[in-house]
Design an enzyme around this catalytic site. Structure first.
Site, PDB file in Angstrom:
ATOM      1  N   GLY A  11       7.404 -52.695  26.107  1.00 31.53           N
ATOM      2  CA  GLY A  11       8.823 -52.241  27.231  1.00 31.53           C
ATOM      3  C   GLY A  11       9.180 -50.734  27.218  1.00 31.53           C
ATOM      4  CB  SER A  12       8.428 -47.333  25.653  1.00 27.85           C
ATOM      5  OG  SER A  12       7.222 -47.554  26.180  1.00 27.85           O
ATOM      6  CG  LEU A  74      -0.811 -57.147  27.898  1.00 32.99           C
ATOM      7  CD1 LEU A  74      -0.662 -57.430  26.085  1.00 32.99           C
ATOM      8  CD2 LEU A  74      -1.694 -56.465  28.373  1.00 32.99           C
ATOM      9  CE  LYS A  75      -1.147 -66.229  32.813  1.00 30.17           C
ATOM     10  NZ  LYS A  75      -0.181 -66.299  34.442  1.00 30.17           N
ATOM     11  CG  ASN A  91      -0.849 -51.889  36.151  1.00 30.35           C
ATOM     12  OD1 ASN A  91       0.217 -52.209  34.545  1.00 30.35           O
ATOM     13  ND2 ASN A  91      -2.774 -51.818  35.354  1.00 30.35           N
ATOM     14  CG  HIS A  93      -5.231 -49.058  33.001  1.00 29.27           C
ATOM     15  ND1 HIS A  93      -4.864 -50.380  32.324  1.00 29.27           N
ATOM     16  CD2 HIS A  93      -6.272 -47.835  32.653  1.00 29.27           C
ATOM     17  CE1 HIS A  93      -6.410 -50.101  32.006  1.00 29.27           C
ATOM     18  NE2 HIS A  93      -7.129 -48.743  31.847  1.00 29.27           N
TER      19      HIS A  93
HETATM   20  C1  GRF Z   1       1.642 -49.084  28.139  1.00 28.31           C
HETATM   21  O1  GRF Z   1       0.122 -48.642  27.230  1.00 28.31           O
HETATM   22  C2  GRF Z   1       0.385 -49.334  29.586  1.00 28.31           C
HETATM   23  O2  GRF Z   1      -0.050 -48.382  30.378  1.00 28.31           O
HETATM   24  C3  GRF Z   1       0.322 -50.612  29.368  1.00 28.31           C
HETATM   25  O3  GRF Z   1       0.858 -51.339  28.582  1.00 28.31           O
HETATM   26  C4  GRF Z   1       1.683 -50.723  27.946  1.00 28.31           C
HETATM   27  C5  GRF Z   1       2.772 -51.009  27.841  1.00 28.31           C
HETATM   28  O4  GRF Z   1       3.406 -50.261  26.740  1.00 28.31           O
HETATM   29  N1  GRF Z   1      -0.406 -51.624  31.372  1.00 28.31           N
HETATM   30  P1  GRF Z   1       5.140 -51.006  26.593  1.00 28.31           P
HETATM   31  O5  GRF Z   1       5.153 -51.833  26.998  1.00 28.31           O
HETATM   32  O6  GRF Z   1       5.856 -50.383  28.139  1.00 28.31           O
HETATM   33  O7  GRF Z   1       5.774 -49.736  25.564  1.00 28.31           O
END
Ligand code: GRF
Length: 180
Positions: A11-12, A74-75, A91, A93
């Site tokens: 969740g960064s 991730l779903k 989203n 990416h």
């Molecule tokens: C990020 O690289 C984002 O682009 C991808 O998943 C990662 C999530 O990182 N979809 P975080 O949980 O926000 O640290």
């Protein structure tokens, strides 16, 4: 505009949104160990742990959510939600879409593929979510260099820095557009 962020992991990106002073009304996760949940609790953001059998659309409706931000969720989002929220789901990416997007391109795999292909640049993309994976209209994109000395992890870190800037910017753009 009521905003829900969805995250499965660290969740960064969610943290970056909060740090920009954007009000998040709900943090949704499908993983009870997700560090994103702790970040939400530390910042007074209500959380909802989505059960496998539960309808996401029902939850979003109950909380009267207007904008859904996928930040490392991730779903795949179910079709009923995509149909009910046209141009209302975004989203982030970690590549320059349409390159290195779609099935199998997630997490470190994206950066491994970029290095494998000896690309000279990579970056991050914020896009609207449509019926297919990683194909919706692009809202913002920013590039960075790829160096010969890069490992997937070092490239991931560089791209993540971009993500943290880009995602809050994209949200602000949408919210401001709405208020005009
Ligand atoms: C990020 O690289 C984002 O682009 C991808 O998943 C990662 C999530 O990182 N979809 P975080 O949980 O926000 O640290």
């Amino acid at each position: 505009m009521k905003i829900a962020v969805m995250a499965s992991g660290s969740g960064s990106n969610f943290q970056a949104i909060l740090d920009e002073g954007i009000k998040v009304d709900l943090l949704i996760s499908n993983q009870k160990q997700a560090y994103a949940i702790q970040r939400a609790q530390a910042n007074g953001v209500p959380t909802h742990l989505l059960k496998k059998t539960e309808s996401l659309l029902e939850v979003l409706t109950r909380y009267q959510i207007d904008l859904v931000v996928l930040a490392g969720y991730l779903k795949q989002i179910e079709m009923d939600v995509i149909k009910a929220y046209p141009k209302r789901i975004i989203n982030i990416h970690p590549s320059l879409l349409p390159k290195y997007g779609g099935k199998g391109f997630y997490g470190i795999k994206v950066h491994q593929a970029v290095l494998q292909a000896q690309e000279s640049e990579s970056g991050a993309t914020v896009h609207y979510v449509d019926e297919q994976l990683d194909t919706g209209p692009i809202i913002l994109q920013e590039k960075c260099s790829v160096y010969h000395t890069d490992t997937p992890e070092s490239l991931q870190q560089r791209v993540l820095q971009i993500e943290h800037r880009l995602l809050p910017l994209a949200i602000k753009k949408i919210v401001e557009g709405e208020n005009q």
